[in-house]
Design an enzyme around this catalytic site. Structure first.
Site, PDB file in Angstrom:
ATOM      1  N   TYR A 133       4.042   7.194  10.049  1.00 39.47           N
ATOM      2  CA  TYR A 133       2.484   6.026   9.402  1.00 39.47           C
ATOM      3  C   TYR A 133       3.765   4.782   9.026  1.00 39.47           C
ATOM      4  O   TYR A 133       3.138   3.424   9.255  1.00 39.47           O
ATOM      5  CB  TYR A 133       1.577   5.980   9.038  1.00 39.47           C
ATOM      6  CG  TYR A 133       1.063   5.053   8.915  1.00 39.47           C
ATOM      7  CD1 TYR A 133      -0.839   5.205   9.003  1.00 39.47           C
ATOM      8  CD2 TYR A 133       0.396   3.974   8.014  1.00 39.47           C
ATOM      9  CE1 TYR A 133      -1.783   4.128   9.313  1.00 39.47           C
ATOM     10  CE2 TYR A 133      -0.479   3.024   7.618  1.00 39.47           C
ATOM     11  CZ  TYR A 133      -1.867   2.932   9.446  1.00 39.47           C
ATOM     12  OH  TYR A 133      -2.884   2.243   8.359  1.00 39.47           O
ATOM     13  N   TYR A 180      -9.753   5.672   7.315  1.00 40.29           N
ATOM     14  CA  TYR A 180     -10.394   6.976   8.505  1.00 40.29           C
ATOM     15  C   TYR A 180     -10.082   7.309   8.779  1.00 40.29           C
ATOM     16  O   TYR A 180     -10.437   8.511   8.324  1.00 40.29           O
ATOM     17  CB  TYR A 180      -7.986   7.049   8.679  1.00 40.29           C
ATOM     18  CG  TYR A 180      -7.413   5.883   9.731  1.00 40.29           C
ATOM     19  CD1 TYR A 180      -6.421   5.134   8.283  1.00 40.29           C
ATOM     20  CD2 TYR A 180      -7.114   4.969  10.624  1.00 40.29           C
ATOM     21  CE1 TYR A 180      -5.247   3.895   8.258  1.00 40.29           C
ATOM     22  CE2 TYR A 180      -6.204   3.765  10.597  1.00 40.29           C
ATOM     23  CZ  TYR A 180      -5.562   3.597  10.001  1.00 40.29           C
ATOM     24  OH  TYR A 180      -4.249   2.743   9.798  1.00 40.29           O
ATOM     25  N   HIS A 217       0.856  -1.446   0.224  1.00 34.76           N
ATOM     26  CA  HIS A 217      -0.099   0.197  -0.010  1.00 34.76           C
ATOM     27  C   HIS A 217       1.003   1.164   0.515  1.00 34.76           C
ATOM     28  O   HIS A 217       1.981   1.351   1.061  1.00 34.76           O
ATOM     29  CB  HIS A 217      -1.007  -0.080   1.010  1.00 34.76           C
ATOM     30  CG  HIS A 217      -2.118  -0.731   0.611  1.00 34.76           C
ATOM     31  ND1 HIS A 217      -2.787  -0.499   1.747  1.00 34.76           N
ATOM     32  CD2 HIS A 217      -2.145  -1.955   0.264  1.00 34.76           C
ATOM     33  CE1 HIS A 217      -4.031  -1.568   1.369  1.00 34.76           C
ATOM     34  NE2 HIS A 217      -4.053  -2.314   0.845  1.00 34.76           N
ATOM     35  N   PRO A 273      -4.706   0.947  18.555  1.00 33.87           N
ATOM     36  CA  PRO A 273      -4.333   0.387  17.369  1.00 33.87           C
ATOM     37  C   PRO A 273      -4.776   1.524  16.013  1.00 33.87           C
ATOM     38  O   PRO A 273      -4.178   0.644  14.825  1.00 33.87           O
ATOM     39  CB  PRO A 273      -4.986  -0.900  16.886  1.00 33.87           C
ATOM     40  CG  PRO A 273      -6.830  -0.536  17.833  1.00 33.87           C
ATOM     41  CD  PRO A 273      -5.588   0.051  19.365  1.00 33.87           C
ATOM     42  N   LYS A 293       0.815   0.536  15.627  1.00 33.85           N
ATOM     43  CA  LYS A 293       2.179   0.329  15.324  1.00 33.85           C
ATOM     44  C   LYS A 293       2.302  -0.368  16.815  1.00 33.85           C
ATOM     45  O   LYS A 293       3.490  -1.348  16.242  1.00 33.85           O
ATOM     46  CB  LYS A 293       2.169   1.589  16.066  1.00 33.85           C
ATOM     47  CG  LYS A 293       2.458   3.016  15.290  1.00 33.85           C
ATOM     48  CD  LYS A 293       4.272   3.194  14.401  1.00 33.85           C
ATOM     49  CE  LYS A 293       3.856   3.826  13.220  1.00 33.85           C
ATOM     50  NZ  LYS A 293       3.510   3.692  12.165  1.00 33.85           N
TER      51      LYS A 293
HETATM   52  P1  RFL Z   1       1.044 -10.990  21.591  1.00 34.63           P
HETATM   53  O1  RFL Z   1       0.829 -11.040  20.119  1.00 34.63           O
HETATM   54  O2  RFL Z   1       0.375 -10.692  23.029  1.00 34.63           O
HETATM   55  O3  RFL Z   1       1.888 -12.651  21.819  1.00 34.63           O
HETATM   56  C1  RFL Z   1       2.578 -12.337  23.743  1.00 34.63           C
HETATM   57  C2  RFL Z   1       2.247 -14.498  23.339  1.00 34.63           C
HETATM   58  O4  RFL Z   1       2.471 -14.532  25.173  1.00 34.63           O
HETATM   59  C3  RFL Z   1       2.274 -16.218  25.030  1.00 34.63           C
HETATM   60  N1  RFL Z   1       2.139 -15.795  26.831  1.00 34.63           N
HETATM   61  C4  RFL Z   1       2.532 -17.148  27.379  1.00 34.63           C
HETATM   62  N2  RFL Z   1       3.239 -17.735  27.047  1.00 34.63           N
HETATM   63  C5  RFL Z   1       3.744 -18.385  27.899  1.00 34.63           C
HETATM   64  N3  RFL Z   1       3.857 -18.283  29.344  1.00 34.63           N
HETATM   65  C6  RFL Z   1       2.973 -17.137  30.238  1.00 34.63           C
HETATM   66  N4  RFL Z   1       2.713 -16.806  31.141  1.00 34.63           N
HETATM   67  C7  RFL Z   1       2.752 -16.895  29.225  1.00 34.63           C
HETATM   68  N5  RFL Z   1       1.040 -15.565  28.943  1.00 34.63           N
HETATM   69  C8  RFL Z   1       1.001 -14.799  28.213  1.00 34.63           C
HETATM   70  C9  RFL Z   1       0.266 -15.303  24.938  1.00 34.63           C
HETATM   71  O5  RFL Z   1      -0.506 -16.651  24.822  1.00 34.63           O
HETATM   72  C10 RFL Z   1       0.761 -14.787  23.312  1.00 34.63           C
HETATM   73  O6  RFL Z   1       1.057 -15.850  22.979  1.00 34.63           O
HETATM   74  O7  RFL Z   1       2.464 -10.129  21.869  1.00 34.63           O
HETATM   75  P2  RFL Z   1       3.528  -9.708  21.372  1.00 34.63           P
HETATM   76  O8  RFL Z   1       4.198 -10.714  20.583  1.00 34.63           O
HETATM   77  O9  RFL Z   1       4.648  -8.726  21.916  1.00 34.63           O
HETATM   78  O10 RFL Z   1       3.201  -9.186  20.014  1.00 34.63           O
HETATM   79  C11 RFL Z   1       2.299  -7.994  19.762  1.00 34.63           C
HETATM   80  C12 RFL Z   1       1.292  -7.894  18.429  1.00 34.63           C
HETATM   81  O11 RFL Z   1       0.434  -8.852  18.980  1.00 34.63           O
HETATM   82  C13 RFL Z   1       0.256  -6.560  18.801  1.00 34.63           C
HETATM   83  O12 RFL Z   1       0.883  -5.453  19.631  1.00 34.63           O
HETATM   84  C14 RFL Z   1      -0.800  -6.054  17.605  1.00 34.63           C
HETATM   85  O13 RFL Z   1      -1.178  -7.208  17.886  1.00 34.63           O
HETATM   86  C15 RFL Z   1      -1.121  -5.059  17.844  1.00 34.63           C
HETATM   87  N6  RFL Z   1      -1.961  -4.187  17.160  1.00 34.63           N
HETATM   88  C16 RFL Z   1      -1.831  -3.879  15.829  1.00 34.63           C
HETATM   89  N7  RFL Z   1      -0.439  -4.081  15.361  1.00 34.63           N
HETATM   90  C17 RFL Z   1       0.700  -3.235  14.258  1.00 34.63           C
HETATM   91  O14 RFL Z   1       1.191  -2.779  14.500  1.00 34.63           O
HETATM   92  N8  RFL Z   1      -0.573  -3.093  12.681  1.00 34.63           N
HETATM   93  C18 RFL Z   1      -1.626  -2.899  13.448  1.00 34.63           C
HETATM   94  O15 RFL Z   1      -2.341  -2.820  12.420  1.00 34.63           O
HETATM   95  C19 RFL Z   1      -2.491  -3.519  14.804  1.00 34.63           C
HETATM   96  N9  RFL Z   1      -3.142  -3.879  14.704  1.00 34.63           N
HETATM   97  C20 RFL Z   1      -3.441  -5.087  17.038  1.00 34.63           C
HETATM   98  C21 RFL Z   1      -4.384  -4.518  15.801  1.00 34.63           C
HETATM   99  C22 RFL Z   1      -4.279  -5.051  17.718  1.00 34.63           C
HETATM  100  C23 RFL Z   1      -4.833  -5.393  18.232  1.00 34.63           C
HETATM  101  N10 RFL Z   1      -5.853  -5.927  19.246  1.00 34.63           N
HETATM  102  C24 RFL Z   1      -6.333  -7.528  19.617  1.00 34.63           C
HETATM  103  C25 RFL Z   1      -5.443  -5.798  20.500  1.00 34.63           C
HETATM  104  C26 RFL Z   1      -5.942  -4.455  15.671  1.00 34.63           C
HETATM  105  C27 RFL Z   1      -6.265  -5.439  17.371  1.00 34.63           C
HETATM  106  C28 RFL Z   1      -7.552  -5.666  16.905  1.00 34.63           C
HETATM  107  C1  PHB Z   2      -6.225  -3.936  10.641  1.00 39.75           C
HETATM  108  O1  PHB Z   2      -6.572  -4.434   9.362  1.00 39.75           O
HETATM  109  O2  PHB Z   2      -6.563  -4.785  11.375  1.00 39.75           O
HETATM  110  C2  PHB Z   2      -5.777  -3.030  11.184  1.00 39.75           C
HETATM  111  C3  PHB Z   2      -5.554  -1.451   9.790  1.00 39.75           C
HETATM  112  C4  PHB Z   2      -5.419  -0.625  10.614  1.00 39.75           C
HETATM  113  C5  PHB Z   2      -4.592  -0.214  11.794  1.00 39.75           C
HETATM  114  C6  PHB Z   2      -5.311  -1.270  12.822  1.00 39.75           C
HETATM  115  C7  PHB Z   2      -5.650  -2.563  12.233  1.00 39.75           C
HETATM  116  O3  PHB Z   2      -4.700   1.146  12.409  1.00 39.75           O
END
Ligand code: RFL
Ligand code: PHB
Length: 395
Positions: free
Chosen positions: A389, A205, A76, A297, A301
């Protein structure tokens, strides 16, 4: 196979941070063990981030984890902002000297990293729940965990907490040693996945008097959409028709754009939070990714910060392995926090500029609209958004 009882780096958590760290350490010849609480299917299906910055893609390519991303990821070159029934496109390459982003779901990044690790990587134990970390102020911390119904211990040189916001490693640091900064927002995101081709080529957005909306995608046939909703909203109380009607209202724009509707296959409400732990290290515990910091989100980031943390950390471990110097490990927290706070600011800014808070009066709304107008009028203002971004290079 009996799990090892000693390793150099114990990685707690097999999300993107833990899996990528393990890959990078493995490539540098440093042994590690990844302990993941959940099972493989759960970890691979958890619906989350969608946007990868250039630096994240570069890091995945450099460790051989981008083969499918390069085939299936959608490149993108911009995003669209909507407000007051107008739209404005932010063009990343022209505003950032050629940077862009990739739409490739976190689920797919995790699948690719799990497959590589199970094929030739260090041990990755699913259903291994870490219950305690002790001795982080000694040379050999001990990680206690349960696996296949048995209590086990793993001694190591360092423990890296990649265990997310609710993990146990941060909590193993004695009271008072870490400072935390937090903001909880007075609204949540209602996210849905729909089996319908996206109604746009690039993410939208949207600021609207009814609240924020985001149109994203997972593939050419699957759309990902979000609505700002009050905290505590129960997703089951919304019919599919209500969701599509509300999205249509919030994306409304002059011209003949139409929102495509299709079957909704997943729905969830997600609270929004900003959170930072300082420092990201205590003794021989290091924190990375969501274990150390959370962003709302809106700036896309979270996953990208997790990747930049572990790239910096893997470099520091590599330096220690090859020269014996711990300078990189000592600088880890300061190096990462600079980038973390920049991303915190951007994520807060994107959120507060596009969402309607319950306490907002017309004054706050006018300020938001004035800023959005400024972005449309000034390439400097647009470049500031585009640079943040598309992401800064990993330092
Ligand atoms: P995670 O992915 O939460 O993984 C942590 C892992 O640790 C395990 N765990 C344990 N394992 C062993 N013993 C324990 N006691 C444990 N406790 C926990 C868990 O089961 C899990 O598998 O953290 P990590 O690796 O730091 O990754 C971070 C990302 O997952 C997170 O920052 C992103 O998903 C945030 N996020 C977005 N980030 C982006 O860069 N671009 C996006 O577009 C974006 N969109 C989003 C998002 C997060 C969202 N939610 C659900 C909060 C959209 C959403 C909706
Ligand atoms: C997504 O595709 O889940 C998504 C994309 C952009 C954002 C947050 C989530 O800022």
């Amino acid at each position: 196979m009996t799990p090892p009882t000693h390793t150099t780096v114990a990685v707690v958590g097999g999300g993107p941070a833990g899996l990528l760290l393990a890959r990078l350490l493995h490539q540098a010849g440093i042994d590690c063990v990844v302990l993941e609480h959940r099972d493989r299917t759960y970890v691979e299906q958890r619906q989350r981030a969608g946007i990868l910055e250039q630096g994240t893609v570069d890091a995945l390519r450099a460790c051989g984890a981008a083969e499918r991303l390069d085939r299936e990821g959608l490149v993108h070159d911009g995003v669209e902002l909507r407000w007051n029934r107008r739209s404005h496109r932010i063009d990343f390459p022209s505003l950032t000297g050629g940077r862009r982003v990739w739409v490739y779901a976190q689920t797919e990044v995790v699948k690719d990293l799990v497959a590589l690790q199970l094929a030739d990587g260090p041990p990755l134990l699913f259903k291994a729940e870490v219950t305690a970390v002790t001795g982080a102020d000694t040379e050999h911390p001990v990680v206690q965990y349960t696996h296949q119904g048995r209590s086990r211990t793993l001694t190591c040189d360092y423990v890296v907490g990649c265990d997310g916001f609710h993990g146990v490693v941060r909590k193993a640091v004695p009271e008072g040693q870490l400072q935390t900064f937090e903001r909880v927002y007075p609204y949540s995101w209602f996210g849905v996945l729909a089996d319908i081709p996206p109604s746009c080529d690039e993410l939208i957005y949207a600021h609207s008097p009814r609240g924020f909306a985001l149109h994203s995608m997972r593939s050419p046939t699957v759309s990902r959409l979000y609505l700002q909703v009050p905290n505590g909203t129960d997703p089951a109380t919304w019919s599919d028709k209500q969701i599509w009607d509300e999205l249509e209202e919030r994306f409304a724009v002059d011209g003949d754009w139409k929102l495509r509707r299709g079957p909704i296959t997943q729905r969830a409400v997600l609270p929004m939070r900003s959170f930072v732990t300082e420092p990201m290290r205590w003794g021989r515990i290091l924190l990375a990714g969501d274990a150390a910091h959370i962003v709302p989100p809106t700036g896309a980031k979270g996953l990208n910060l997790a990747v930049s943390d572990v790239v910096v950390l893997a470099r520091a471990f590599t330096e220690r392995a090859s020269t014996g110097s711990t300078a990189g490990l000592n600088a880890y927290s300061d190096t990462c926090l600079q980038r973390v706070w920049r991303a915190e600011h951007f994520s807060w800014f994107m959120t507060t500029t596009t969402h309607t808070a319950p306490e907002h009066s017309g004054f706050e709304t006018r300020l938001q609209l004035a800023y959005l107008d400024r972005i449309a009028a000034s390439s400097h203002a647009a470049a500031e958004l585009a640079e943040n971004y598309a992401g800064l290079p990993i330092g």
